[in-house]
Design a protein around this motif. Structure first.
Motif, short mmCIF file in Angstrom:
data_model
loop_
_atom_site.label_atom_id
_atom_site.label_comp_id
_atom_site.label_asym_id
_atom_site.label_seq_id
_atom_site.Cartn_x
_atom_site.Cartn_y
_atom_site.Cartn_z
N LYS A 148 10.72 16.96 17.21
CA LYS A 148 9.94 15.74 17.52
C LYS A 148 8.92 15.41 16.45
O LYS A 148 8.63 14.24 16.19
CB LYS A 148 9.27 15.84 18.89
N ASN A 204 5.86 17.54 28.40
CA ASN A 204 5.68 18.87 27.82
C ASN A 204 5.87 19.92 28.91
O ASN A 204 5.09 19.99 29.88
CB ASN A 204 4.29 18.97 27.18
N GLY A 205 6.92 20.72 28.75
CA GLY A 205 7.27 21.71 29.76
C GLY A 205 6.23 22.81 29.87
O GLY A 205 5.90 23.27 30.97
N THR A 206 5.69 23.23 28.72
CA THR A 206 4.71 24.32 28.71
C THR A 206 3.50 23.98 29.57
O THR A 206 3.09 24.75 30.43
CB THR A 206 4.26 24.59 27.25
N TYR A 224 9.22 28.44 26.04
CA TYR A 224 8.91 27.02 26.24
C TYR A 224 7.96 26.48 25.17
O TYR A 224 8.06 25.34 24.75
CB TYR A 224 8.22 26.79 27.59
N ALA A 225 7.01 27.35 24.76
CA ALA A 225 5.90 26.86 23.93
C ALA A 225 6.31 26.69 22.47
O ALA A 225 7.28 27.29 22.01
CB ALA A 225 4.73 27.83 24.03
N GLU A 226 5.55 25.86 21.78
CA GLU A 226 5.73 25.69 20.34
C GLU A 226 5.28 26.96 19.62
O GLU A 226 4.52 27.76 20.17
CB GLU A 226 4.88 24.52 19.84
N ASP A 267 1.08 22.22 22.25
CA ASP A 267 1.36 21.98 23.67
C ASP A 267 0.06 21.66 24.42
O ASP A 267 -0.07 20.61 25.03
CB ASP A 267 2.02 23.22 24.30
N ASP A 291 2.19 17.62 21.19
CA ASP A 291 3.64 17.58 21.38
C ASP A 291 4.02 16.37 22.25
O ASP A 291 4.91 15.59 21.90
CB ASP A 291 4.07 18.91 22.03
N LYS A 330 6.22 12.82 21.43
CA LYS A 330 7.36 12.41 22.26
C LYS A 330 7.17 10.99 22.82
O LYS A 330 8.12 10.20 22.83
CB LYS A 330 7.55 13.41 23.39
N GLY A 362 12.76 20.56 30.93
CA GLY A 362 12.09 19.95 29.80
C GLY A 362 11.94 20.81 28.57
O GLY A 362 11.57 20.32 27.51
#
Ligand code: HSE
Length: 404
Positions: free
Chosen positions: A100, A154-156, A183-185, A191, A196, A200, A296
């Motif tokens: 992204k 953001n899933g995190t 999940y995290a960057e 995050d 993030d 998006k 996600g």
């Protein structure tokens, strides 16, 4: 046979190889040709992993191999991803990416090269993990004038907020869990500070409104200031705290965008989007409401979206299919002009003072938090809220926007 090269054998890259190996028969059938992973590029060695046989450490091998039709960039970050992707496109190879940051920063240029060469630069996995939202915006919601996109992107942070509210987990331990689950960057600041989600929503808005929204112009606030006390108020109100990334068209040609924590009520479809799930709510002038929901973040959901792009590129090797994005800039209105309701916690103020300043408000008292109370304002412009709140002379503990 269509040869692909996968750049990066981390969480997503290894997922891409796994998805192609697991579902190779149906993937080949849908692509109309055999998809062959010719190379995986990574600086590391993977002894004992079958990928070792196709592992290369030098991008030149891929860039100079005319048999490579599709390059899958899943390294993340801007460099060297940008240089590698640009070279691949210029050499006539289609590219798909989950990156992204790359799409939000260089998307218009990379899409332009793909358009000129009549190949493709696709990025389904860059937003919403496994949810097919880019494809929907590019090729399904084309009858509409879209006037709102609001997502839990953001899933995190969604995972963290959910665990903090349901299990009372503390911020650092729940962040560690999200990292362990993949999940995290790499740098989780992206995050938790909302960067993030910001990239998006910039990508989704650019597609939805047909103009390029520069992520640097989006007001962005993360979840680091959300406390257990805020969660207690949310529970008392029957609401949940969500990190929302939103953009809206106001009137005929004004837009705003922001990323911030919001209090979301039960009547919103976003209220029950929990755990690592993402959702993208879209409103169109003829469609009305639609919501896209799914996993996600994480290795396989993200890889699923990447491989779907590989299939699309294999089917359209010499035809550009990404049509809905131009390089013209999308200008944003001043956030002070944006209307909303505000949840405000105060200490050392009285209800009378608050009502004198804000007029009609909903007051919330929590027994476990003596000496403070909270209130929710009526709808007003953000600039108006700022002017009023200054009159409380530093008695504000926190403010969270309310999603209507
Ligand atoms: N760190 C991202 C998230 C990964 O948590 O949503 C998926 O883009």
């Amino acid at each position: 046979m269509i040869n692909i090269a996968v750049l990066g054998y981390g969480t997503v890259g290894s997922g891409v190889v796994e998805v192609i190996n697991t579902n190779h028969k149906s993937i080949n059938k849908r692509a109309g040709a055999e998809i062959n992973i010719k190379y995986v590029l990574d600086l590391r060695e993977f002894p004992g992993d079958p990928v070792q046989e196709i592992l290369v450490h030098d991008y030149e091998i891929i860039a100079n191999d005319p048999e490579v039709d599709i390059v899958v960039e899943v390294m993340g970050g801007i460099e060297p991803a940008y240089t590698f992707v640009k070279r691949a496109l210029e050499a006539g190879k289609s590219v798909c990416t989950s990156n992204k940051a790359l799409v939000a920063k260089h998307g218009p240029e990379l899409m332009e090269i793909a358009r000129e060469k009549d190949i493709n630069f696709l990025f389904e996995a860059s937003c919403g993990g496994g949810i097919p939202i880019i494809r929907a915006l590019n090729s399904s919601l084309t009858a509409d004038e879209i006037d709102e996109i609001t997502g839990i992107l953001n899933g995190t942070t969604n995972y963290m907020l959910y665990k903090m509210s349901t299990e009372g987990s503390d911020f650092n331990s729940v962040l560690k869990e999200a990292q362990e689950k993949g999940y995290a960057e790499a740098d989780p600041t992206a995050d938790v500070e909302g960067y993030d989600a910001c990239r998006k929503i910039a990508i989704l808005s650019s597609l939805a409104y047909g103009k390029f929204l520069n992520y640097e112009n989006i007001y962005t606030e993360g979840i680091t200031k959300i406390t257990p006390e805020d969660m207690a108020y949310a529970a008392d109100l029957g609401m949940s705290v969500k990190l929302l990334a939103t953009s809206r068209k106001v009137g005929s040609d004004a837009f705003y965008a922001m990323v911030a924590p919001f209090l979301v009520g039960k009547s919103s479809p976003l209220y029950s989007v929990n755990d690592v799930f993402n959702a993208v709510f879209v409103h169109g002038n003829v469609l009305g409401d639609a919501m896209f929901y799914g996993s996600g973040a994480g290795k396989l959901p993200t890889a699923s979206a990447v491989v779907a792009d590989v299939v699309d590129e294999a089917k359209h090797l010499h035809r550009n299919i990404m049509t809905n994005w131009t390089s013209r800039p999308l200008e944003l209105m001043d956030l002070d002009e944006v209307e909303g309701r505000f949840f405000v916690r105060v200490k050392g103020a009285t209800v009378e003072q608050v009502q004198d300043i804000f007029g009609d408000t909903q007051i919330v008292n929590l027994k476990q938090l003596p000496g403070e109370f909270a209130f929710i304002t009526s709808s007003m412009k953000q600039g108006e809220y700022q002017a009023k709140v200054e009159k409380l002379n530093g008695k504000v503990i926190t403010m969270i926007r309310v999603k209507d």
